[in-house]
Design a protein around this motif. Structure first.
Motif, PDB file in Angstrom:
ATOM      1  N   PHE A   9      26.436  45.880  45.493  1.00  0.00           N
ATOM      2  CA  PHE A   9      26.467  44.896  44.410  1.00  0.00           C
ATOM      3  C   PHE A   9      25.117  44.207  44.271  1.00  0.00           C
ATOM      4  CE2 PHE A   9      30.917  45.546  44.986  1.00  0.00           C
ATOM      5  CZ  PHE A   9      31.452  45.346  43.715  1.00  0.00           C
ATOM      6  N   HIS A  16      17.559  41.071  36.063  1.00  0.00           N
ATOM      7  CA  HIS A  16      18.264  42.198  35.446  1.00  0.00           C
ATOM      8  C   HIS A  16      17.426  42.931  34.392  1.00  0.00           C
ATOM      9  CE1 HIS A  16      21.484  44.797  34.361  1.00  0.00           C
ATOM     10  NE2 HIS A  16      21.398  44.434  33.106  1.00  0.00           N
ATOM     11  N   SER A  52      24.443  44.118  31.178  1.00  0.00           N
ATOM     12  CA  SER A  52      24.815  43.491  32.450  1.00  0.00           C
ATOM     13  C   SER A  52      25.391  44.570  33.353  1.00  0.00           C
ATOM     14  CB  SER A  52      25.867  42.412  32.218  1.00  0.00           C
ATOM     15  OG  SER A  52      27.108  43.022  31.923  1.00  0.00           O
ATOM     16  N   HIS A  53      25.868  44.157  34.520  1.00  0.00           N
ATOM     17  CA  HIS A  53      26.510  45.106  35.428  1.00  0.00           C
ATOM     18  C   HIS A  53      28.028  45.065  35.261  1.00  0.00           C
ATOM     19  CE1 HIS A  53      22.917  46.329  37.638  1.00  0.00           C
ATOM     20  NE2 HIS A  53      22.503  45.083  37.483  1.00  0.00           N
ATOM     21  N   SER A  54      28.493  44.518  34.135  1.00  0.00           N
ATOM     22  CA  SER A  54      29.931  44.501  33.842  1.00  0.00           C
ATOM     23  C   SER A  54      30.213  45.513  32.739  1.00  0.00           C
ATOM     24  CB  SER A  54      30.367  43.114  33.369  1.00  0.00           C
ATOM     25  OG  SER A  54      30.048  42.165  34.338  1.00  0.00           O
ATOM     26  N   CYS A 119      34.208  38.447  38.942  1.00  0.00           N
ATOM     27  CA  CYS A 119      33.024  38.302  38.080  1.00  0.00           C
ATOM     28  C   CYS A 119      32.850  39.498  37.146  1.00  0.00           C
ATOM     29  CB  CYS A 119      31.764  38.114  38.929  1.00  0.00           C
ATOM     30  SG  CYS A 119      31.325  39.563  39.914  1.00  0.00           S
ATOM     31  N   THR A 121      31.648  42.383  37.827  1.00  0.00           N
ATOM     32  CA  THR A 121      30.560  43.282  38.196  1.00  0.00           C
ATOM     33  C   THR A 121      31.111  44.594  38.752  1.00  0.00           C
ATOM     34  OG1 THR A 121      29.160  41.399  38.734  1.00  0.00           O
ATOM     35  CG2 THR A 121      28.494  43.506  39.648  1.00  0.00           C
TER      36      THR A 121
END
Ligand code: ZN
Ligand code: ZN
Ligand code: ZN
Length: 163
Positions: A9, A16, A52-54, A119, A121
């Protein structure tokens, strides 16, 4: 002495822009070497996935693109997503019907996607022992889709870093 393995993670305060810029640059290089066309919409969609990492859904991507004054049809976004999926630049999160950027599209790989339910992620791992165990447990079965989605709580949420 045992060392704790580094978490897949990304740290909540990482820069980012670096992740996103390097993903776009690598896609550009790979497309050039594979003689694929990295068109404006493919690039814009990949950039939107890497915001994002989502995971992000197709309609959110469409809204994001069109918010800048463009007038893309949903089909155009779907076709770009198909291209990015086929070439390994992104992965699909089936449980959320959404997409996530792949951090290592240069190599064909299995992926286990760790999804933080707090979150949002997603971290991608490619564990050879997991793949071997799966093959051993399913003799005679020709595995085609090898992405595994695992939900839980990421180390940063567990330690309160996202609070
Ligand atoms: Zn990042
Ligand atoms: Zn991947
Ligand atoms: Zn989390």
């Amino acid at each position: 002495m045992s060392r704790r393995p580094r978490s897949a993670f990304p740290s909540p305060d990482h820069d980012h822009r670096g992740c996103s810029a390097s993903a776009i640059a690598r896609a550009e290089t790979l497309c050039a070497s594979r003689k694929l066309r990295f068109t404006a919409i493919r690039r814009a969609v990949l950039k939107a996935v890497w915001q994002s990492h989502s995971p992000v859904g197709a309609y959110d991507i469409l809204a994001k693109l069109n918010a800048k004054g463009a007038d893309h049809a949903p089909m155009a976004v779907y076709r770009a997503l198909d291209f990015l999926l086929e070439n390994g630049f992104i992965h699909r999160i089936s449980s959320q019907n959404a997409f996530i950027g792949c951090p290592h599209p240069e190599t064909e790989h299995d992926s286990q996607l760790l999804i933080c339910r707090r979150c949002g992620t997603v971290a991608e791992i490619d564990s050879a022992p997991v793949t071997r165990a799966l093959k051993a447990a399913a003799p005679g079965f020709a595995i085609e889709q090898r992405t595994i989605e695992i939900s839980g709580v990421c180390p940063h949420c567990r330690s309160g870093a996202h609070a």
